[in-house]
Design a protein around this motif. Structure first.
Motif, mmCIF file in Angstrom:
data_model
loop_
_atom_site.group_PDB
_atom_site.id
_atom_site.type_symbol
_atom_site.label_atom_id
_atom_site.label_comp_id
_atom_site.label_asym_id
_atom_site.label_seq_id
_atom_site.Cartn_x
_atom_site.Cartn_y
_atom_site.Cartn_z
ATOM 1 N N UNK A 26 0.835 -1.196 0.000
ATOM 2 C CA UNK A 26 0.000 0.000 0.000
ATOM 3 C C UNK A 26 0.878 1.257 0.000
ATOM 4 N N UNK A 27 2.039 1.175 0.621
ATOM 5 C CA UNK A 27 2.937 2.328 0.718
ATOM 6 C C UNK A 27 3.872 2.420 -0.483
ATOM 7 N N UNK A 28 4.452 1.321 -0.927
ATOM 8 C CA UNK A 28 5.498 1.385 -1.967
ATOM 9 C C UNK A 28 5.241 0.417 -3.114
ATOM 10 N N UNK A 29 4.004 0.035 -3.337
ATOM 11 C CA UNK A 29 3.702 -1.070 -4.225
ATOM 12 C C UNK A 29 3.688 -0.841 -5.716
ATOM 13 N N UNK A 30 4.013 0.322 -6.221
ATOM 14 C CA UNK A 30 4.072 0.447 -7.677
ATOM 15 C C UNK A 30 5.532 0.516 -8.119
ATOM 16 N N UNK A 31 5.783 0.125 -9.338
ATOM 17 C CA UNK A 31 7.171 0.001 -9.774
ATOM 18 C C UNK A 31 7.876 1.336 -9.881
ATOM 19 N N UNK A 32 7.170 2.424 -10.209
ATOM 20 C CA UNK A 32 7.848 3.718 -10.245
ATOM 21 C C UNK A 32 8.383 4.077 -8.867
ATOM 22 N N UNK A 33 7.577 3.823 -7.832
ATOM 23 C CA UNK A 33 8.025 4.152 -6.472
ATOM 24 C C UNK A 33 9.262 3.350 -6.096
ATOM 25 N N UNK A 34 9.278 2.076 -6.427
ATOM 26 C CA UNK A 34 10.453 1.250 -6.117
ATOM 27 C C UNK A 34 11.683 1.721 -6.879
ATOM 28 N N UNK A 35 11.501 2.141 -8.134
ATOM 29 C CA UNK A 35 12.646 2.646 -8.898
ATOM 30 C C UNK A 35 13.137 3.985 -8.350
ATOM 31 N N UNK A 36 12.228 4.827 -7.870
ATOM 32 C CA UNK A 36 12.631 6.076 -7.224
ATOM 33 C C UNK A 36 13.435 5.765 -5.968
ATOM 34 N N UNK A 37 12.960 4.821 -5.171
ATOM 35 C CA UNK A 37 13.671 4.425 -3.951
ATOM 36 C C UNK A 37 15.038 3.852 -4.303
ATOM 37 N N UNK A 38 15.091 2.997 -5.322
ATOM 38 C CA UNK A 38 16.381 2.444 -5.777
ATOM 39 C C UNK A 38 17.342 3.569 -6.131
ATOM 40 N N UNK A 39 16.863 4.537 -6.907
ATOM 41 C CA UNK A 39 17.728 5.644 -7.322
ATOM 42 C C UNK A 39 18.149 6.500 -6.133
ATOM 43 N N UNK A 40 17.265 6.671 -5.154
ATOM 44 C CA UNK A 40 17.634 7.423 -3.951
ATOM 45 C C UNK A 40 18.778 6.726 -3.220
ATOM 46 N N UNK A 41 18.753 5.389 -3.168
ATOM 47 C CA UNK A 41 19.875 4.661 -2.569
ATOM 48 C C UNK A 41 21.156 4.866 -3.374
ATOM 49 N N UNK A 42 21.016 5.089 -4.671
ATOM 50 C CA UNK A 42 22.186 5.324 -5.535
ATOM 51 C C UNK A 42 22.648 6.777 -5.503
ATOM 52 N N UNK A 43 22.015 7.607 -4.677
ATOM 53 C CA UNK A 43 22.472 8.973 -4.505
ATOM 54 C C UNK A 43 21.715 10.029 -5.277
ATOM 55 N N UNK A 44 20.664 9.652 -6.002
ATOM 56 C CA UNK A 44 19.869 10.640 -6.716
ATOM 57 C C UNK A 44 19.059 11.427 -5.685
ATOM 58 N N UNK A 45 19.045 12.753 -5.822
ATOM 59 C CA UNK A 45 18.390 13.597 -4.818
ATOM 60 C C UNK A 45 17.455 14.648 -5.420
ATOM 61 N N UNK A 46 17.657 15.003 -6.653
ATOM 62 C CA UNK A 46 16.915 16.099 -7.271
ATOM 63 C C UNK A 46 15.829 15.586 -8.208
ATOM 64 N N UNK A 47 14.729 16.349 -8.266
ATOM 65 C CA UNK A 47 13.608 16.023 -9.151
ATOM 66 C C UNK A 47 14.110 15.770 -10.576
ATOM 67 N N UNK A 48 14.899 16.692 -11.102
ATOM 68 C CA UNK A 48 15.387 16.572 -12.473
ATOM 69 C C UNK A 48 16.242 15.332 -12.692
ATOM 70 N N UNK A 49 17.027 14.953 -11.689
ATOM 71 C CA UNK A 49 17.854 13.744 -11.800
ATOM 72 C C UNK A 49 16.981 12.490 -11.845
ATOM 73 N N UNK A 50 15.955 12.452 -10.999
ATOM 74 C CA UNK A 50 15.024 11.316 -11.045
ATOM 75 C C UNK A 50 14.343 11.255 -12.408
ATOM 76 N N UNK A 51 13.885 12.402 -12.885
ATOM 77 C CA UNK A 51 13.145 12.460 -14.136
ATOM 78 C C UNK A 51 14.006 12.020 -15.312
#
Length: 161
Positions: free
Chosen positions: A25-50
Motif C-alpha cells: 500500500x505504501x510502496x507497491x508500484x514500480x515507479x516508487x520502487x525505482x525512485x527508492x532504488x535511485x535514492x539509494x544510488x544517490x539521486x536527490x533532485x527532481x530533475x535527476x530522477x526524471x
C-alpha cells in the motif's frame, strides 16, 4: 486496482492484517520502487530522477509527493545551497534497502543469462560482490519458504483485527 465506470481506482490495503499488503500500500508500484532504488544510488533532485527514469514529470511529482507523505522520503534544503530541494531517504525509507537488494538478487537469478551485462552491487570497502541474502531462524539455521508459515490474525465479525 478496482474498476469503477471504466476508471481504475486504487484500493487501499492499509487496513489489511498482512504486513506484505500494508507495505505494498505504501510502496507497491514500480515507479516508487525505482525512485527508492535511485535514492539509494544517490539521486536527490527532481530533475535527476526524471532524467534517469524517463518518467513523466506529473507522474514523478505524484510519486515523490506520496513517498514523502508516507514517510519514505523527506525534502531538505539543496546540498549546493540553491533554492531547489533535495529528496532524501528517511530512516523508514532506508529500511527498504534489503527489499531492494532482494529484488536485485531475484532479478540476477531469474532474469539474466550468464553473459548478459548488468549492474552489480559491491562492498564499497573491498569492491567484492555483496553476499547473497538468506533467511535465518532465531537459532541461526537457514530457512527456506517451506520451513516457515504465516500465522494470521483473527478478525472479529465487526471488522476489527
Amino acid at each position: 486496482m478496482m474498476r469503477i465506470g471504466g476508471v481504475a481506482k486504487r484500493v487501499s490495503l492499509w487496513d489489511a492484517g498482512c504486513p506484505v499488503a500494508r507495505a505494498l500500500d505504501v510502496i507497491g508500484d514500480w515507479w516508487s520502487l525505482l525512485i527508492i532504488r535511485d535514492a539509494f544510488d544517490g539521486v536527490r533532485r527532481f530533475g535527476e530522477f526524471q532524467t534517469g527514469l524517463g518518467i513523466a514529470k506529473g507522474m514523478l511529482a505524484a510519486r515523490l509527493r506520496a513517498l514523502t507523505e508516507r514517510g519514505i522520503l523527506e525534502t531538505v534544503p539543496a546540498s549546493d545551497g540553491s533554492a531547489y530541494k533535495d529528496y532524501v531517504l528517511t530512516e523508514k525509507g532506508r529500511g527498504l534497502f534489503l527489499v531492494i537488494v532482494a529484488l536485485r538478487q531475484w532479478g540476477e537469478d531469474h532474469l539474466y543469462g550468464p553473459r548478459d551485462p548488468r549492474s552489480s552491487l559491491v562492498d564499497r570497502e573491498t569492491g567484492a560482490p555483496v553476499a547473497r541474502l538468506d533467511l535465518r531462524a532465531a537459532d541461526g539455521r537457514r530457512l527456506a519458504w517451506s520451513d516457515t508459515e504465516v500465522r494470521k490474525v483473527a478478525r472479529s465479525r465487526t471488522g476489527g483485527s
